[in-house]
Design a protein around this motif. Structure first.
Motif, PDB file in Angstrom:
ATOM      1  N   PRO A  21       0.799  -1.094  -0.050  1.00  0.00           N
ATOM      2  CA  PRO A  21       0.064   0.079  -0.021  1.00  0.00           C
ATOM      3  C   PRO A  21       0.967   1.504   0.046  1.00  0.00           C
ATOM      4  N   GLY A  22       2.066   1.282   0.569  1.00  0.00           N
ATOM      5  CA  GLY A  22       2.856   2.378   0.453  1.00  0.00           C
ATOM      6  C   GLY A  22       3.381   2.697  -0.646  1.00  0.00           C
ATOM      7  N   LEU A  23       3.609   1.908  -1.681  1.00  0.00           N
ATOM      8  CA  LEU A  23       4.110   2.010  -3.137  1.00  0.00           C
ATOM      9  C   LEU A  23       2.999   2.462  -3.975  1.00  0.00           C
ATOM     10  N   VAL A  24       1.756   2.300  -3.439  1.00  0.00           N
ATOM     11  CA  VAL A  24       0.612   2.590  -4.310  1.00  0.00           C
ATOM     12  C   VAL A  24       0.334   3.912  -3.818  1.00  0.00           C
ATOM     13  N   TRP A  25       0.402   4.239  -2.577  1.00  0.00           N
ATOM     14  CA  TRP A  25       0.332   5.765  -2.048  1.00  0.00           C
ATOM     15  C   TRP A  25       1.225   6.631  -2.708  1.00  0.00           C
ATOM     16  N   ASP A  26       2.614   6.150  -2.606  1.00  0.00           N
ATOM     17  CA  ASP A  26       3.335   6.996  -3.316  1.00  0.00           C
ATOM     18  C   ASP A  26       3.286   7.438  -5.037  1.00  0.00           C
ATOM     19  N   VAL A  35       2.864  11.330 -13.398  1.00  0.00           N
ATOM     20  CA  VAL A  35       2.905  11.912 -14.692  1.00  0.00           C
ATOM     21  C   VAL A  35       3.527  10.406 -15.490  1.00  0.00           C
ATOM     22  N   ARG A  36       3.883   9.657 -14.972  1.00  0.00           N
ATOM     23  CA  ARG A  36       4.518   8.377 -15.652  1.00  0.00           C
ATOM     24  C   ARG A  36       3.391   7.025 -15.660  1.00  0.00           C
ATOM     25  N   TRP A  37       2.321   7.249 -15.011  1.00  0.00           N
ATOM     26  CA  TRP A  37       1.542   6.008 -14.958  1.00  0.00           C
ATOM     27  C   TRP A  37      -0.132   6.463 -15.256  1.00  0.00           C
ATOM     28  N   PHE A  38      -0.452   7.594 -14.611  1.00  0.00           N
ATOM     29  CA  PHE A  38      -1.805   7.779 -14.305  1.00  0.00           C
ATOM     30  C   PHE A  38      -2.769   7.734 -15.756  1.00  0.00           C
ATOM     31  N   THR A  39      -2.371   7.873 -16.695  1.00  0.00           N
ATOM     32  CA  THR A  39      -3.333   7.685 -17.750  1.00  0.00           C
ATOM     33  C   THR A  39      -2.980   6.732 -18.786  1.00  0.00           C
ATOM     34  N   PRO A  40      -3.997   5.776 -19.074  1.00  0.00           N
ATOM     35  CA  PRO A  40      -3.828   4.501 -19.946  1.00  0.00           C
ATOM     36  C   PRO A  40      -3.135   4.767 -21.249  1.00  0.00           C
ATOM     37  N   ALA A 145      -4.022   1.580 -16.471  1.00  0.00           N
ATOM     38  CA  ALA A 145      -3.207   2.422 -15.448  1.00  0.00           C
ATOM     39  C   ALA A 145      -2.721   1.894 -14.158  1.00  0.00           C
ATOM     40  N   LEU A 146      -3.528   1.010 -13.709  1.00  0.00           N
ATOM     41  CA  LEU A 146      -2.966   0.242 -12.484  1.00  0.00           C
ATOM     42  C   LEU A 146      -1.876  -0.647 -12.925  1.00  0.00           C
ATOM     43  N   ASP A 147      -2.045  -1.201 -14.193  1.00  0.00           N
ATOM     44  CA  ASP A 147      -0.956  -2.094 -14.234  1.00  0.00           C
ATOM     45  C   ASP A 147       0.443  -1.281 -14.853  1.00  0.00           C
ATOM     46  N   GLN A 148       0.181   0.028 -15.356  1.00  0.00           N
ATOM     47  CA  GLN A 148       1.395   0.971 -15.238  1.00  0.00           C
ATOM     48  C   GLN A 148       1.805   1.310 -14.185  1.00  0.00           C
ATOM     49  N   LEU A 149       0.963   1.889 -13.233  1.00  0.00           N
ATOM     50  CA  LEU A 149       1.357   1.947 -11.736  1.00  0.00           C
ATOM     51  C   LEU A 149       2.631   0.739 -11.190  1.00  0.00           C
ATOM     52  N   VAL A 150       1.906  -0.323 -11.154  1.00  0.00           N
ATOM     53  CA  VAL A 150       2.504  -1.412 -10.693  1.00  0.00           C
ATOM     54  C   VAL A 150       3.948  -1.662 -11.379  1.00  0.00           C
ATOM     55  N   ALA A 151       4.051  -1.557 -12.721  1.00  0.00           N
ATOM     56  CA  ALA A 151       5.326  -1.631 -13.422  1.00  0.00           C
ATOM     57  C   ALA A 151       6.229  -0.550 -12.974  1.00  0.00           C
ATOM     58  N   LEU A 152       5.767   0.806 -12.780  1.00  0.00           N
ATOM     59  CA  LEU A 152       6.565   1.880 -12.220  1.00  0.00           C
ATOM     60  C   LEU A 152       7.283   1.372 -10.980  1.00  0.00           C
ATOM     61  N   MET A 153       6.367   1.036  -9.910  1.00  0.00           N
ATOM     62  CA  MET A 153       6.793   0.863  -8.632  1.00  0.00           C
ATOM     63  C   MET A 153       7.238  -0.391  -8.250  1.00  0.00           C
ATOM     64  N   ARG A 154       7.174  -1.255  -9.009  1.00  0.00           N
ATOM     65  CA  ARG A 154       7.293  -2.812  -8.322  1.00  0.00           C
ATOM     66  C   ARG A 154       8.801  -3.143  -7.770  1.00  0.00           C
ATOM     67  N   ASP A 155       9.736  -2.236  -8.633  1.00  0.00           N
ATOM     68  CA  ASP A 155      11.351  -2.662  -8.188  1.00  0.00           C
ATOM     69  C   ASP A 155      11.566  -1.470  -7.112  1.00  0.00           C
ATOM     70  N   ARG A 156      10.785  -0.915  -6.499  1.00  0.00           N
ATOM     71  CA  ARG A 156      11.051   0.361  -5.476  1.00  0.00           C
ATOM     72  C   ARG A 156      11.081  -0.311  -3.929  1.00  0.00           C
ATOM     73  N   PRO A 157      12.007  -0.013  -3.319  1.00  0.00           N
ATOM     74  CA  PRO A 157      12.018  -0.513  -1.855  1.00  0.00           C
ATOM     75  C   PRO A 157      10.508   0.053  -1.259  1.00  0.00           C
TER      76      PRO A 157
END
Length: 158
Positions: A21-26, A35-40, A145-157
């Motif tokens: 949830p912290g990564l989704v929140w960020d 700007v990197r994930w919000f719009t499909p 958009a959620l797929d893009q969010l996950v792809a952007l954030m998945r490798d972050r701590p």
């Protein structure tokens, strides 16, 4: 959720994603991430502005594949860190009524063993707006958009 629980004028999108949830929140609260994930894709988010407090601005500028631009301005209604975000375009920053209200959105983030149960509930003022939003591809668009969010954030701590 049943229609009775969500209301006849709501659209609901729920998925479990493999990030915290912290990564989704960020991703939702940091303009540089938005700007990197919000719009499909193939749409793009050109700008994002976030003043993360009730009454604060939530603004995005989206661009379609043909170059059309949409400036969306609203305000946050509720901010519960890592758990819940509520915003609307019915009000502009500082609680000023907007000229063209369309939605109020409730984003709920629930920690689960697999990561986060992500639920977006979008409330509309009438059936015509709900149907227009559904026809725009609500479920597919929020999913991409959620797929893009996950792809952007998945490798972050986090």
């Amino acid at each position: 959720m049943t229609q009775d629980e969500t209301g006849a004028l709501d659209l609901v999108f729920t998925r479990v994603v493999p990030i915290s949830p912290g990564l989704v929140w960020d991703a939702w609260t940091t303009p540089e991430h938005l700007v990197r994930w919000f719009t499909p894709a193939p749409w793009r988010t050109l700008e994002a502005e976030v003043d993360l407090r009730p009454g604060g601005i939530f603004r995005t500028v989206m661009q379609g594949p043909a170059g059309e631009r949409f400036d969306n301005v609203g305000c946050w209604l509720e901010v519960v860190p890592h758990r819940r975000l509520v915003w609307t375009d019915a009000l502009e920053p500082g609680w000023r009524p907007s000229a063209k209200p369309f939605v109020t959105a409730i984003l709920t983030l629930e920690p689960v063993a697999e990561g986060t149960r992500y639920t977006a509930r979008v409330l509309h003022k009438d059936a015509a707006d709900r149907d227009r939003h559904a026809a725009m591809g609500f479920e597919v668009g929020w999913g991409k958009a959620l797929d893009q969010l996950v792809a952007l954030m998945r490798d972050r701590p986090g």
